[in-house]
Motif scaffolding. Structure first.
Motif, PDB file in Angstrom:
ATOM      1  N   PRO A 243       0.818  -1.234   0.000  1.00 41.30           N
ATOM      2  CA  PRO A 243       0.000   0.000   0.000  1.00 41.30           C
ATOM      3  C   PRO A 243       0.849   1.281   0.000  1.00 41.30           C
ATOM      4  CG  PRO A 243      -0.910  -1.601   1.523  1.00 41.30           C
ATOM      5  CD  PRO A 243       0.417  -2.145   1.087  1.00 41.30           C
ATOM      6  N   MET A 244       1.958   1.287   0.732  1.00 37.93           N
ATOM      7  CA  MET A 244       2.806   2.479   0.731  1.00 37.93           C
ATOM      8  C   MET A 244       3.519   2.627  -0.608  1.00 37.93           C
ATOM      9  SD  MET A 244       5.979   3.556   3.256  1.00 37.93           S
ATOM     10  CE  MET A 244       7.121   2.410   2.480  1.00 37.93           C
ATOM     11  N   LEU A 245       3.985   1.527  -1.183  1.00 36.15           N
ATOM     12  CA  LEU A 245       4.680   1.607  -2.461  1.00 36.15           C
ATOM     13  C   LEU A 245       3.763   2.152  -3.554  1.00 36.15           C
ATOM     14  CD1 LEU A 245       6.776  -1.708  -2.486  1.00 36.15           C
ATOM     15  CD2 LEU A 245       7.616   0.634  -2.220  1.00 36.15           C
ATOM     16  N   GLN A 246       2.500   1.772  -3.514  1.00 32.52           N
ATOM     17  CA  GLN A 246       1.584   2.206  -4.560  1.00 32.52           C
ATOM     18  C   GLN A 246       1.232   3.683  -4.474  1.00 32.52           C
ATOM     19  OE1 GLN A 246      -1.700  -0.561  -4.431  1.00 32.52           O
ATOM     20  NE2 GLN A 246      -0.535  -2.184  -5.456  1.00 32.52           N
ATOM     21  N   MET A 247       1.653   4.336  -3.402  1.00 26.92           N
ATOM     22  CA  MET A 247       1.509   5.797  -3.346  1.00 26.92           C
ATOM     23  C   MET A 247       2.358   6.468  -4.422  1.00 26.92           C
ATOM     24  SD  MET A 247       1.735   6.450   0.774  1.00 26.92           S
ATOM     25  CE  MET A 247       1.884   8.216   0.525  1.00 26.92           C
ATOM     26  N   PHE A 248       3.417   5.799  -4.865  1.00 26.02           N
ATOM     27  CA  PHE A 248       4.329   6.400  -5.832  1.00 26.02           C
ATOM     28  C   PHE A 248       4.039   5.965  -7.268  1.00 26.02           C
ATOM     29  CE2 PHE A 248       6.561   5.929  -1.768  1.00 26.02           C
ATOM     30  CZ  PHE A 248       6.821   7.268  -1.505  1.00 26.02           C
ATOM     31  N   GLY A 249       3.087   5.071  -7.446  1.00 23.66           N
ATOM     32  CA  GLY A 249       2.742   4.647  -8.795  1.00 23.66           C
ATOM     33  C   GLY A 249       2.223   3.229  -8.815  1.00 23.66           C
ATOM     34  N   PRO A 250       1.684   2.806  -9.963  1.00 22.61           N
ATOM     35  CA  PRO A 250       1.144   1.446 -10.065  1.00 22.61           C
ATOM     36  C   PRO A 250       2.255   0.406 -10.019  1.00 22.61           C
ATOM     37  CG  PRO A 250       1.159   2.522 -12.207  1.00 22.61           C
ATOM     38  CD  PRO A 250       1.550   3.565 -11.213  1.00 22.61           C
ATOM     39  N   ALA A 251       1.918  -0.745  -9.486  1.00 22.17           N
ATOM     40  CA  ALA A 251       2.885  -1.824  -9.374  1.00 22.17           C
ATOM     41  C   ALA A 251       3.015  -2.574 -10.694  1.00 22.17           C
ATOM     42  CB  ALA A 251       2.477  -2.790  -8.271  1.00 22.17           C
ATOM     43  N   ALA A 252       4.234  -2.975 -11.016  1.00 25.76           N
ATOM     44  CA  ALA A 252       4.509  -3.803 -12.186  1.00 25.76           C
ATOM     45  C   ALA A 252       4.096  -5.248 -11.883  1.00 25.76           C
ATOM     46  CB  ALA A 252       5.988  -3.720 -12.537  1.00 25.76           C
ATOM     47  N   PRO A 253       4.051  -6.104 -12.903  1.00 29.10           N
ATOM     48  CA  PRO A 253       3.687  -7.505 -12.650  1.00 29.10           C
ATOM     49  C   PRO A 253       4.525  -8.184 -11.574  1.00 29.10           C
ATOM     50  CG  PRO A 253       3.650  -7.061 -14.989  1.00 29.10           C
ATOM     51  CD  PRO A 253       4.183  -5.836 -14.335  1.00 29.10           C
ATOM     52  N   ASP A 254       5.788  -7.769 -11.420  1.00 23.58           N
ATOM     53  CA  ASP A 254       6.634  -8.386 -10.384  1.00 23.58           C
ATOM     54  C   ASP A 254       6.452  -7.739  -9.010  1.00 23.58           C
ATOM     55  OD1 ASP A 254       7.829  -5.955 -10.771  1.00 23.58           O
ATOM     56  OD2 ASP A 254       9.828  -6.748 -11.224  1.00 23.58           O
ATOM     57  N   GLY A 255       5.538  -6.779  -8.909  1.00 19.52           N
ATOM     58  CA  GLY A 255       5.271  -6.120  -7.637  1.00 19.52           C
ATOM     59  C   GLY A 255       6.103  -4.883  -7.369  1.00 19.52           C
ATOM     60  N   SER A 256       7.088  -4.584  -8.198  1.00 18.69           N
ATOM     61  CA  SER A 256       7.929  -3.409  -7.994  1.00 18.69           C
ATOM     62  C   SER A 256       7.225  -2.142  -8.472  1.00 18.69           C
ATOM     63  CB  SER A 256       9.259  -3.571  -8.733  1.00 18.69           C
ATOM     64  OG  SER A 256       9.045  -3.600 -10.139  1.00 18.69           O
ATOM     65  N   VAL A 257       7.671  -1.022  -7.969  1.00 20.80           N
ATOM     66  CA  VAL A 257       7.102   0.287  -8.314  1.00 20.80           C
ATOM     67  C   VAL A 257       8.216   1.179  -8.821  1.00 20.80           C
ATOM     68  CG1 VAL A 257       6.019   2.364  -7.374  1.00 20.80           C
ATOM     69  CG2 VAL A 257       5.203   0.101  -6.664  1.00 20.80           C
ATOM     70  N   LEU A 258       7.935   1.912  -9.877  1.00 24.20           N
ATOM     71  CA  LEU A 258       8.895   2.872 -10.414  1.00 24.20           C
ATOM     72  C   LEU A 258       8.668   4.232  -9.761  1.00 24.20           C
ATOM     73  CD1 LEU A 258      11.189   3.454 -12.421  1.00 24.20           C
ATOM     74  CD2 LEU A 258       9.432   4.074 -14.108  1.00 24.20           C
ATOM     75  N   ILE A 259       9.704   4.762  -9.123  1.00 27.07           N
ATOM     76  CA  ILE A 259       9.628   6.067  -8.455  1.00 27.07           C
ATOM     77  C   ILE A 259      10.362   7.083  -9.305  1.00 27.07           C
ATOM     78  CG2 ILE A 259      10.221   7.376  -6.392  1.00 27.07           C
ATOM     79  CD1 ILE A 259      10.113   4.799  -4.810  1.00 27.07           C
ATOM     80  N   ARG A 260       9.673   8.142  -9.655  1.00 31.04           N
ATOM     81  CA  ARG A 260      10.284   9.191 -10.467  1.00 31.04           C
ATOM     82  C   ARG A 260      10.055  10.544  -9.798  1.00 31.04           C
ATOM     83  NH1 ARG A 260       8.538   7.693 -16.712  1.00 31.04           N
ATOM     84  NH2 ARG A 260       9.980   5.941 -17.004  1.00 31.04           N
ATOM     85  N   GLN A 261      11.116  11.283  -9.702  1.00 26.37           N
ATOM     86  CA  GLN A 261      11.033  12.662  -9.216  1.00 26.37           C
ATOM     87  C   GLN A 261      11.813  13.546 -10.166  1.00 26.37           C
ATOM     88  OE1 GLN A 261      11.189  13.461  -4.984  1.00 26.37           O
ATOM     89  NE2 GLN A 261      12.645  15.103  -5.331  1.00 26.37           N
ATOM     90  N   PRO A 262      11.120  14.443 -10.870  1.00 29.11           N
ATOM     91  CA  PRO A 262      11.818  15.261 -11.881  1.00 29.11           C
ATOM     92  C   PRO A 262      12.834  16.200 -11.260  1.00 29.11           C
ATOM     93  CG  PRO A 262       9.564  16.002 -11.554  1.00 29.11           C
ATOM     94  CD  PRO A 262       9.718  14.771 -10.740  1.00 29.11           C
TER      95      PRO A 262
END
Length: 262
Positions: A243-262
């Motif tokens: 739930p906390m990871l998904q604050m930064f974006g949708p989860a990939a099939p492997d469960g990881s989240v891509l975090i981007r900060q411009p």
């Protein structure tokens, strides 16, 4: 004739004595200025050496030895209150004048050696620590997670010239935690960074813990750091951390989240 010669001799002998007295007075004034430097002069010296980024307040003492509250004004970043620091004159390297600087109170702990140069100032043996929960607001994604844990910054040598930093070092966040999840610690992470004339990059890796971070970003003196990283959790803790990871974006099939900060 003898009286005239005596007067001339006394006048000649008084000239060197006058020079000695004048030199002594000048030396005394210089020493007093170094020991008890006006606070306005100290503020101006710090402002000039840091290209307007370092502010001194409540200065006491002088150039030889003193103390002041430090605040750092960086572009595109909140003002950092660094606490109260003291300094003492010393000799560094090949008999170069330097100052030992150490924090005495405040949110930051640490020390460094300041070595003035012709075009700026060098910082040697930089070692700073702070608690993550003392960071100011305005740091992007960190504001979302309400962080805690121990932060550290080390660099063997940095140069500040014309307001731009050059050097390399490491940063770490150990025993990280967030008020958003009950699991603690979330992990410990390390960043290797380098700068040249105010621009550079860094890379983040995971040292330990159930929350993994792997990524990199750009550093610029005129803007906040950018970040592109992948975050994922150990399978055993996915239900708690997702739930906390998904604050930064949708989860990939492997469960990881891509975090981007411009």
């Amino acid at each position: 004739v003898d009286a005239s010669r005596g007067r001339d001799a006394r006048q000649r002998s008084s000239v060197p004595g006058g020079i000695v007295v004048a030199a002594g007075l000048l030396l005394g004034a210089c020493l007093e200025f170094v020991v008890e430097t006006p606070p306005g002069v100290l503020r101006w010296l710090a402002f000039s050496a840091s290209a307007g980024q370092l502010e001194l307040a409540g200065a006491q003492g002088g150039l030889w030895s003193g103390a002041a509250d430090l605040r750092w004004h960086a572009a595109a970043a909140p003002v950092l209150a660094l606490g109260r620091w003291d300094w003492h004159f010393s000799v560094h390297g090949l008999l170069r004048p330097a100052w030992q600087v150490k924090v005495t109170q405040g949110p930051v702990r640490g020390s460094f050696i300041a070595v003035p140069g012709m075009a700026g100032v060098g910082l040697d043996q930089l070692d700073l620590q702070a608690r993550a929960d003392t960071l100011p607001a305005g740091l992007g994604m960190l504001d979302l997670v309400h962080p805690s844990g121990q932060l550290a910054l080390q660099a063997p040598h940095l140069e500040l010239q014309h307001g731009r930093w050059s050097g390399a070092g490491t940063g770490s966040w150990r025993n990280a935690a967030s008020s958003l999840v009950a699991l603690a610690p979330l992990g410990s992470w390390r960043a290797e960074w380098r700068l040249q004339d105010g621009s550079g990059d860094y890379r983040i890796s995971t040292e330990s813990g159930p929350l993994h971070l792997d990524g990199s970003g750009q550093l610029r003196s005129d803007r906040a750091p950018s970040l592109q990283a992948r975050a994922w959790s150990d399978p055993a803790d996915a239900a708690v951390l997702q739930p906390m990871l998904q604050m930064f974006g949708p989860a990939a099939p492997d469960g990881s989240v891509l975090i981007r900060q411009p």
